[in-house]
Scaffold this motif. Structure first.
Motif, mmCIF file in Angstrom:
data_model
loop_
_atom_site.group_PDB
_atom_site.id
_atom_site.type_symbol
_atom_site.label_atom_id
_atom_site.label_comp_id
_atom_site.label_asym_id
_atom_site.label_seq_id
_atom_site.Cartn_x
_atom_site.Cartn_y
_atom_site.Cartn_z
ATOM 1 N N GLY A 138 5.794 9.037 -1.286
ATOM 2 C CA GLY A 138 5.295 8.690 0.039
ATOM 3 C C GLY A 138 6.008 8.055 0.494
ATOM 4 O O GLY A 138 6.870 6.705 -0.377
ATOM 5 N N ASP A 139 5.282 7.401 1.463
ATOM 6 C CA ASP A 139 5.540 5.919 1.907
ATOM 7 C C ASP A 139 4.960 4.499 1.391
ATOM 8 O O ASP A 139 3.878 4.872 1.600
ATOM 9 N N VAL A 140 5.148 4.062 1.716
ATOM 10 C CA VAL A 140 4.553 2.296 0.928
ATOM 11 C C VAL A 140 4.806 1.105 2.518
ATOM 12 O O VAL A 140 6.236 1.051 2.762
ATOM 13 N N ALA A 141 3.626 0.677 3.364
ATOM 14 C CA ALA A 141 4.014 -0.390 3.835
ATOM 15 C C ALA A 141 2.919 -2.250 2.856
ATOM 16 O O ALA A 141 2.650 -1.931 2.245
ATOM 17 N N VAL A 142 4.152 -3.176 2.890
ATOM 18 C CA VAL A 142 3.695 -4.136 2.608
ATOM 19 C C VAL A 142 3.728 -4.701 3.719
ATOM 20 O O VAL A 142 4.883 -4.938 4.703
ATOM 21 N N VAL A 143 2.122 -5.928 3.559
ATOM 22 C CA VAL A 143 2.381 -7.120 4.301
ATOM 23 C C VAL A 143 1.939 -7.602 3.816
ATOM 24 O O VAL A 143 1.300 -8.200 2.992
ATOM 25 N N GLU A 158 6.806 -4.377 5.967
ATOM 26 C CA GLU A 158 8.039 -3.607 5.972
ATOM 27 C C GLU A 158 7.472 -2.698 5.511
ATOM 28 O O GLU A 158 6.212 -1.984 5.296
ATOM 29 N N LEU A 159 8.367 -1.684 6.252
ATOM 30 C CA LEU A 159 8.182 0.147 5.858
ATOM 31 C C LEU A 159 8.735 0.670 5.175
ATOM 32 O O LEU A 159 10.273 0.125 5.030
ATOM 33 N N LYS A 160 8.543 1.042 3.715
ATOM 34 C CA LYS A 160 9.799 1.320 2.950
ATOM 35 C C LYS A 160 9.348 3.284 2.920
ATOM 36 O O LYS A 160 8.743 3.175 2.492
ATOM 37 N N LYS A 161 10.467 3.343 4.281
ATOM 38 C CA LYS A 161 10.787 4.887 4.713
ATOM 39 C C LYS A 161 10.958 5.900 3.070
ATOM 40 O O LYS A 161 11.990 5.965 3.120
ATOM 41 N N ASN A 162 9.931 6.371 2.143
ATOM 42 C CA ASN A 162 10.297 7.440 1.401
ATOM 43 C C ASN A 162 10.774 8.611 1.338
ATOM 44 O O ASN A 162 11.122 9.610 1.194
ATOM 45 N N LEU A 163 9.681 9.082 2.712
ATOM 46 C CA LEU A 163 9.620 10.830 3.353
ATOM 47 C C LEU A 163 11.452 10.873 3.954
ATOM 48 O O LEU A 163 10.681 10.089 5.449
ATOM 49 N N PRO A 164 11.439 11.770 3.798
ATOM 50 C CA PRO A 164 12.107 12.820 5.115
ATOM 51 C C PRO A 164 11.289 12.797 6.615
ATOM 52 O O PRO A 164 10.504 13.047 5.952
ATOM 53 N N VAL A 174 0.732 -1.042 0.019
ATOM 54 C CA VAL A 174 -0.194 0.330 -0.175
ATOM 55 C C VAL A 174 0.994 1.452 0.344
ATOM 56 O O VAL A 174 1.690 1.287 1.008
ATOM 57 N N TYR A 175 1.034 2.393 -1.001
ATOM 58 C CA TYR A 175 1.017 3.144 -1.053
ATOM 59 C C TYR A 175 0.838 4.882 -0.579
ATOM 60 O O TYR A 175 -0.823 5.137 -0.322
ATOM 61 N N ALA A 176 1.288 5.224 0.306
ATOM 62 C CA ALA A 176 0.498 7.096 1.325
ATOM 63 C C ALA A 176 1.109 8.065 0.316
ATOM 64 O O ALA A 176 2.492 8.266 0.811
ATOM 65 N N PRO A 177 0.241 8.727 0.140
ATOM 66 C CA PRO A 177 1.026 10.052 -0.582
ATOM 67 C C PRO A 177 1.436 10.963 0.691
ATOM 68 O O PRO A 177 0.972 11.833 2.097
ATOM 69 N N ALA A 178 2.322 11.918 0.184
ATOM 70 C CA ALA A 178 3.048 13.038 1.394
ATOM 71 C C ALA A 178 2.096 14.134 0.870
ATOM 72 O O ALA A 178 0.521 14.453 0.446
ATOM 73 N N SER A 179 1.813 14.996 1.734
ATOM 74 C CA SER A 179 0.718 15.848 1.974
ATOM 75 C C SER A 179 0.944 17.097 2.292
ATOM 76 O O SER A 179 2.146 17.432 3.208
ATOM 77 N N ILE A 180 0.109 18.431 2.476
ATOM 78 C CA ILE A 180 0.533 19.677 2.723
ATOM 79 C C ILE A 180 -0.168 19.715 3.876
ATOM 80 O O ILE A 180 -1.403 20.036 3.031
ATOM 81 N N GLY A 181 -0.067 19.913 5.115
ATOM 82 C CA GLY A 181 -0.615 20.266 5.917
ATOM 83 C C GLY A 181 -0.919 21.569 6.687
ATOM 84 O O GLY A 181 -0.365 22.381 6.098
ATOM 85 N N ASN A 182 -2.495 22.201 7.269
ATOM 86 C CA ASN A 182 -2.799 23.342 7.184
ATOM 87 C C ASN A 182 -3.294 23.841 5.627
ATOM 88 O O ASN A 182 -4.209 25.200 5.710
ATOM 89 N N PHE A 183 -2.463 23.480 4.588
ATOM 90 C CA PHE A 183 -2.368 24.229 3.372
ATOM 91 C C PHE A 183 -2.876 26.308 3.378
ATOM 92 O O PHE A 183 -3.643 26.490 2.985
ATOM 93 N N THR A 231 0.324 2.229 7.460
ATOM 94 C CA THR A 231 0.526 0.362 7.563
ATOM 95 C C THR A 231 -0.780 0.187 7.986
ATOM 96 O O THR A 231 -1.179 -1.515 7.666
ATOM 97 N N PHE A 232 -2.331 1.355 8.735
ATOM 98 C CA PHE A 232 -3.406 0.873 9.207
ATOM 99 C C PHE A 232 -3.677 0.079 7.657
ATOM 100 O O PHE A 232 -4.507 -0.762 7.991
ATOM 101 N N ALA A 233 -3.697 1.493 6.625
ATOM 102 C CA ALA A 233 -4.513 0.490 5.960
ATOM 103 C C ALA A 233 -3.899 -0.965 5.134
ATOM 104 O O ALA A 233 -5.205 -1.876 4.755
ATOM 105 N N ALA A 234 -2.473 -1.345 4.969
ATOM 106 C CA ALA A 234 -2.108 -2.029 4.355
ATOM 107 C C ALA A 234 -2.571 -3.259 5.222
ATOM 108 O O ALA A 234 -3.148 -4.698 5.442
#
Ligand SMILES: Nc1ncnc2c1ncn2[C@@H]1O[C@H](COP(=O)(O)OP(=O)(O)OP(=O)(O)O)[C@@H](O)[C@H]1O
Ligand SMILES: N[C@@H](CCO)C(=O)O
Length: 311
Positions: free
Chosen positions: A33-38, A86-92, A4-13, A107-110
């Motif tokens: 964004g980060d990816v979780a593999v279960v 497995e967490l693929k930590k792609n965001l700083p 499962v992929y989850a995208p980066a976001s702009i908080g507050n906008f 992670t929760f979605a996966a």
């Protein structure tokens, strides 16, 4: 296996401190964004990989994604077979791009998909927000819901189902520039005033409600004209080297809005043309980001969290 992929976001906008957030999709098609593999395993195990894995504590018990797994097994799906997560930590980390929210949401979605627990949207959002609150020093949904649902979301406990999607002008481009250093969210929250004056509270409510109404009535230029952050940006700007110079220089290159993404230090602009976005990105690459930084020209990610692979 579920990926499962989850995208980066702009908080507050800019106008919606803790209440408005937008998911990002780079226009070059890359995933930000980060990816979780279960997958099934003999016993529960956790692996953290990806470009920014080394920036996280090496002890799994301190990784939010692993904490989500422990919580999910204890409180949501005690009968779920053993898994490898497995967490693929792609965001700083500490980037202002909703990095911890990304890990938690993916992670929760996966896990929900793998265990077929079919949690409702609200149940999942509440679970996700609980974990985001652990690290950020305050419960807020403005990274969680855009990351999970996609698009621009106005979000919070008062809002039916926690979140409502708002439309944006399809022509808008967003330039997101991570300067290459971290700013801890709890620290960036600690510099904010603890109370607002009556005047500031009324103005915040006016601005956010007018912005939302203007978007909903397709008065996009009017919405842009009031897109300004008086709540957090003045206090956080001094923590972000180069932000004030960028804010002063980018409007001449076509940026309609220049503000802080989430708690910073990522800066974002809104531009009405690709040409303006390219000019801003070029300036930011030369003047705002260091060797560890990056800059993306984006549209909104309207799909939000999604499965990449099912095997
Ligand atoms: N999977 C994870 N992803 C991100 N941070 C994590 C994770 N697991 C543990 N952490 C810890 O949580 C803290 C996150 O800090 P912070 O809230 O400043 O960052 P962030 O969520 O990455 O920021 P932002 O929302 O601004 O992108 C750090 O101390 C980090 O070590
Ligand atoms: N709304 C949050 C986003 C950061 O996670 C803040 O500005 O502190």
């Amino acid at each position: 296996m579920i990926e499962v992929y989850a995208p980066a976001s702009i908080g507050n906008f800019a106008v919606g401190f803790d209440a408005l957030g937008a998911a990002l999709a780079p226009i070059d098609g890359s995933l930000l964004g980060d990816v979780a593999v279960v997958s099934a395993a003999q016993s529960d195990e956790f692996v953290c990989s990806g470009e920014y894995a080394h920036k996280l504590p090496s002890d799994a018990s301190e990784n939010l994604a692993y904490q989500c797994l422990v919580h999910f097994r204890a409180h949501v799906a005690p009968d779920m077979p053993s898994v490898k997560l497995e967490l693929k930590k792609n965001l700083p980390i500490g980037s202002g791009l909703g990095s911890s929210a990304c890990s938690v949401v993916a992670t929760f979605a996966a896990l929900d998909k793998f265990a077929q627990t079919n949690l409702s949207q609200v149940e999942l959002i509440e679970l996700m927000a609980d974990f985001e609150a652990i690290v950020s020093g305050g419960r807020h949904y403005d990274n969680i819901t855009p990351c999970y649902l996609g698009g621009l979301q106005i979000t919070g406990d008062l809002i039916p189902d926690k979140s409502i999607a708002l439309p944006v002008d399809e022509n808008w481009y967003y330039v997101a520039a991570f300067p290459g250093f971290s700013l801890n969210t709890a620290k960036a929250r600690s510099v904010l005033p603890k109370e607002l004056s009556m005047h500031a509270g009324v103005e915040f409510a006016q601005r956010l409600s007018a912005f939302s109404s203007l978007l909903l009535t397709q008065r996009f230029d009017d919405a842009l004209s009031i897109m300004q952050d008086d709540i957090a940006e003045p206090y956080r700007a001094p923590l972000i080297a180069g932000f004030s110079e960028a804010k002063a220089n980018l409007p001449a290159l076509g940026a309609e809005v220049v503000s802080i993404s989430g708690a910073g230090p990522t800066l974002f602009t809104v531009c009405k043309t690709l040409e303006a976005a390219e000019k801003c990105a070029q300036w930011l690459a030369q003047n705002y980001i260091n060797e560890q930084g990056f800059c993306h020209i984006c549209k909104l990610d309207n799909d939000g969290t999604r499965q990449l692979t099912v095997l």
